[in-house]
Design a protein around this motif. Structure first.
Motif, PDB file in Angstrom:
ATOM      1  N   ARG A 125       0.839  -1.201   0.000  1.00  0.00           N
ATOM      2  CA  ARG A 125       0.000   0.000   0.000  1.00  0.00           C
ATOM      3  C   ARG A 125       0.877   1.254   0.000  1.00  0.00           C
ATOM      4  NH1 ARG A 125      -5.384  -0.816   0.711  1.00  0.00           N
ATOM      5  NH2 ARG A 125      -6.007  -2.871   1.506  1.00  0.00           N
ATOM      6  N   ASN A 126       0.446   2.251  -0.761  1.00  0.00           N
ATOM      7  CA  ASN A 126       1.158   3.532  -0.764  1.00  0.00           C
ATOM      8  C   ASN A 126       1.102   4.151   0.624  1.00  0.00           C
ATOM      9  OD1 ASN A 126       1.602   3.238  -3.518  1.00  0.00           O
ATOM     10  ND2 ASN A 126      -0.184   4.461  -4.083  1.00  0.00           N
ATOM     11  N   GLN A 127       2.241   4.696   1.070  1.00  0.00           N
ATOM     12  CA  GLN A 127       2.323   5.289   2.403  1.00  0.00           C
ATOM     13  C   GLN A 127       2.443   6.807   2.364  1.00  0.00           C
ATOM     14  OE1 GLN A 127       1.941   3.383   5.235  1.00  0.00           O
ATOM     15  NE2 GLN A 127       1.466   1.828   3.698  1.00  0.00           N
ATOM     16  N   ASP A 128       2.779   7.364   1.205  1.00  0.00           N
ATOM     17  CA  ASP A 128       2.922   8.819   1.102  1.00  0.00           C
ATOM     18  C   ASP A 128       1.675   9.448   0.492  1.00  0.00           C
ATOM     19  OD1 ASP A 128       5.496   9.466   2.282  1.00  0.00           O
ATOM     20  OD2 ASP A 128       6.345   8.198   0.718  1.00  0.00           O
ATOM     21  N   GLU A 129       1.724  10.772   0.278  1.00  0.00           N
ATOM     22  CA  GLU A 129       0.518  11.535  -0.001  1.00  0.00           C
ATOM     23  C   GLU A 129      -0.214  11.125  -1.272  1.00  0.00           C
ATOM     24  OE1 GLU A 129       3.316  12.695   1.008  1.00  0.00           O
ATOM     25  OE2 GLU A 129       2.999  14.019   2.723  1.00  0.00           O
ATOM     26  N   MET A 130       0.520  10.740  -2.302  1.00  0.00           N
ATOM     27  CA  MET A 130      -0.128  10.447  -3.571  1.00  0.00           C
ATOM     28  C   MET A 130      -0.864   9.114  -3.520  1.00  0.00           C
ATOM     29  SD  MET A 130       1.399  10.501  -7.404  1.00  0.00           S
ATOM     30  CE  MET A 130       0.442   9.787  -8.727  1.00  0.00           C
ATOM     31  N   SER A 131      -2.202   9.190  -3.606  1.00  0.00           N
ATOM     32  CA  SER A 131      -3.060   7.999  -3.545  1.00  0.00           C
ATOM     33  C   SER A 131      -2.733   7.147  -2.320  1.00  0.00           C
ATOM     34  CB  SER A 131      -2.921   7.172  -4.827  1.00  0.00           C
ATOM     35  OG  SER A 131      -4.066   6.399  -5.057  1.00  0.00           O
ATOM     36  N   LYS A 132      -2.580   7.820  -1.191  1.00  0.00           N
ATOM     37  CA  LYS A 132      -2.224   7.144   0.059  1.00  0.00           C
ATOM     38  C   LYS A 132      -3.223   6.048   0.386  1.00  0.00           C
ATOM     39  CE  LYS A 132      -0.926   8.047   4.861  1.00  0.00           C
ATOM     40  NZ  LYS A 132      -0.682   9.094   5.883  1.00  0.00           N
ATOM     41  N   GLY A 133      -2.704   4.885   0.764  1.00  0.00           N
ATOM     42  CA  GLY A 133      -3.549   3.772   1.141  1.00  0.00           C
ATOM     43  C   GLY A 133      -3.936   2.864  -0.002  1.00  0.00           C
ATOM     44  N   PHE A 134      -3.654   3.259  -1.242  1.00  0.00           N
ATOM     45  CA  PHE A 134      -4.047   2.433  -2.385  1.00  0.00           C
ATOM     46  C   PHE A 134      -3.235   1.150  -2.404  1.00  0.00           C
ATOM     47  CE2 PHE A 134      -3.767   1.057  -6.833  1.00  0.00           C
ATOM     48  CZ  PHE A 134      -5.115   1.000  -7.159  1.00  0.00           C
TER      49      PHE A 134
END
Length: 526
Positions: free
Chosen positions: A420-429
């Motif tokens: 899962r993405n951890q930074d701001e861009m699409s975070k949590g995806f």
């Protein structure tokens, strides 16, 4: 009770890429039908999540989720996918008769038989829904906004940032505008000005392009101007109506009738130049229409388009920086291989940089990534701790890819490829690389995956045991999106332009349908 239909259908099409966006490509990245999209985007910072957050708990709105499809950029969308989506959306409009249609689109889709993928979709939805039903869509910053898109939507809202860290905020704005239209809080008008110019892929905070975003933003000082945004366009789509554009949206019911507030002698009769006329009105303290705002900003950008130039570092100069002396605690040098960016249609198989690293005897570099499912299978068969001999990458046209690279590799790790993405861009995806191998080649670590995904979040390394902050250098197959995540610890970011399917400047591409003007860029060598 209002019925609001929400849906998403995205693809950024690189017409030069030989791989097509078929049903399997969508199923690998994002394929949600009906109520499944309500749970799929819970906690994710993107546009559909914003739609759900604004309307999901309202008792006076019946939310009608239809579908959300998103595939990794590639060649055109296949006809069966396009027909599947359009048929399902049109049938829902026909059967459910929604009071509003809220969409998450890209704006640079090319499909079989539909060069203007979103324009044709919006035209079909408008014909089915009728003129009285508001249609609002969020768009990517790289949308090629066409006249057909503009005439069939009530409002189009693009991202403002590249990297796209404002997906959720853009979705919120689109949802709030729909809310105002749905409940009769105001009427709006939308102005559209197309700029037939292909500019390089600029991060939005680079001064060359930032000045034009700031110009558009300045019109929003008028509280009745809901949005004024600049779309960069996406030139690898290779359609006739590519290019930049300005979209302005303002409340229309606060404007007086044309000429009602004009002071005699203040505004001239210059009907031929809308930008000049709008400037005259502004000087007299008269509100500008949305079209006048778009024309004024668009005309200014066109006149100053020669400022949109990008320069790139040669690969030789970039690699010379890898072993430069650094202080303790300095992060890695990050080299962006933009021409093989899967987020624009690259196939993640070019071997130019890895070949040069091995030839120069450089070690301590981490690569993300190569998409090579057959070699991943070989590594799984051999197992962790094995040494394998592979022909890595270079599977597409050798003129672009550099051809396969013979390597002896140590299989350091194997993963399922989910993170899962951890930074701001699409975070949590939730990303799905497919089965993935981590290889050690000549003292360098190489992530090899089964699926193509743009590696814009540093979690692509961390999930498979590589600590990106501790590397001497990182090579990332991305153009700009990586900057948000990797920029937090990189000691320096270097952009190189090499052969590939998605070169970061439009010059020299063999356009078949585009007949306009491209940006000037300095020549770059390997």
């Amino acid at each position: 009770m209002k019925t609001l239909m929400i849906a998403g259908f995205k693809h950024e099409t690189d017409s030069f890429c030989p791989v097509r966006a078929d049903m399997e490509a969508y199923q690998k990245r994002g394929f949600f039908l009906g109520k499944d999209l309500l749970t799929a985007y819970r906690g994710v910072k993107n546009e559909p999540a914003a739609f759900i957050d604004v309307f999901g708990s309202r008792e006076d709105v019946r939310l009608l989720p239809v579908l959300s499809l998103n595939a990794i950029p590639s060649g055109p969308v296949t006809g069966d996918v396009y027909e599947f989506v359009t048929e399902r959306l049109l049938r829902t409009v026909r059967d459910e008769k929604p009071d509003g249609i809220l969409l998450a689109l890209h704006g640079a889709m090319v499909a079989d038989g539909h060069d203007d993928g979103e324009g044709d979709l919006l035209e079909m939805l408008r014909a089915e829904a009728g003129d009285g039903i508001p249609i609002v869509a969020s768009l990517d910053l790289h949308a090629n906004i066409t006249p057909k898109m503009a005439v069939n939507a009530d409002a189009l809202i693009t991202y403002e940032k590249y990297p796209h860290t404002d997906m959720y905020e853009t979705g919120l704005m689109a949802a709030r505008i729909m809310e105002g239209l749905l409940f009769g809080k105001y009427k709006i008008e939308m102005g559209y000005h197309r700029i037939p110019y292909l500019n390089p892929m600029f991060p939005s905070d680079f001064p060359e392009i930032r000045q034009f975003h700031e110009l558009c933003k300045s019109y929003e000082q008028d509280p009745d101007v809901l949005s004024c945004r600049l779309a960069h366009g996406f030139y690898p789509a290779d359609i006739a109506e590519m290019g930049m554009s300005v979209i302005a949206i303002r409340k229309s019911d606060v404007l007086l009738a044309e000429g009602e507030t004009e002071v005699s002698g203040c505004v001239g009769e210059n009907k031929e130049n809308a930008a000049v006329r709008s400037e005259e009105k502004a000087n007299c303290g008269i509100q500008l229409t949305a079209q006048e705002i778009a024309d004024e900003a668009g005309t200014y950008i066109w006149k100053h388009r020669d400022q949109l130039k990008r320069e790139f570092t040669s690969l030789g100069d970039a690699l010379a920086m890898v072993d430069e002396p650094v202080c303790d605690g300095d992060g890695p040098l990050v080299i962006a291989d933009a021409s093989d960016n899967p987020g624009g249609g690259g196939l993640c198989d070019t071997t130019h940089i890895l070949r040069a690293v091995l030839e120069k005897g450089i070690s301590g570099v981490a690569f993300a990534m190569f998409c090579d499912p057959e070699n991943v299978k070989k590594c799984e068969t051999a197992g962790i701790g094995s040494t394998v001999e592979l022909m890595l990458g270079g599977m597409s046209d050798p003129a672009f890819s550099g051809g396969p690279l013979a390597v002896k590799a140590y299989v350091k790790a194997l993963t399922d490829g989910f993170y899962r993405n951890q930074d701001e861009m699409s975070k949590g995806f939730l990303n799905n690389l497919g089965h993935t191998a981590v290889l050690e080649i000549g003292g360098n670590q190489v992530v090899v995956s089964s699926n193509r995904i743009q590696p814009y979040d540093a979690e692509i390394f961390r999930h498979c045991g590589i600590m990106p902050e501790r590397q001497k250098a990182i090579v990332i197959k991305s153009a700009v999106h990586f900057r948000n995540s990797f920029g937090k610890f990189a000691r320096k970011i270097i952009d190189v332009s090499l052969p590939g399917y998605v070169v970061p400047v439009p010059d020299g591409l063999p356009f078949r349908k585009w007949k306009g003007e491209t940006a000037f860029s300095e020549g770059n060598s390997i």
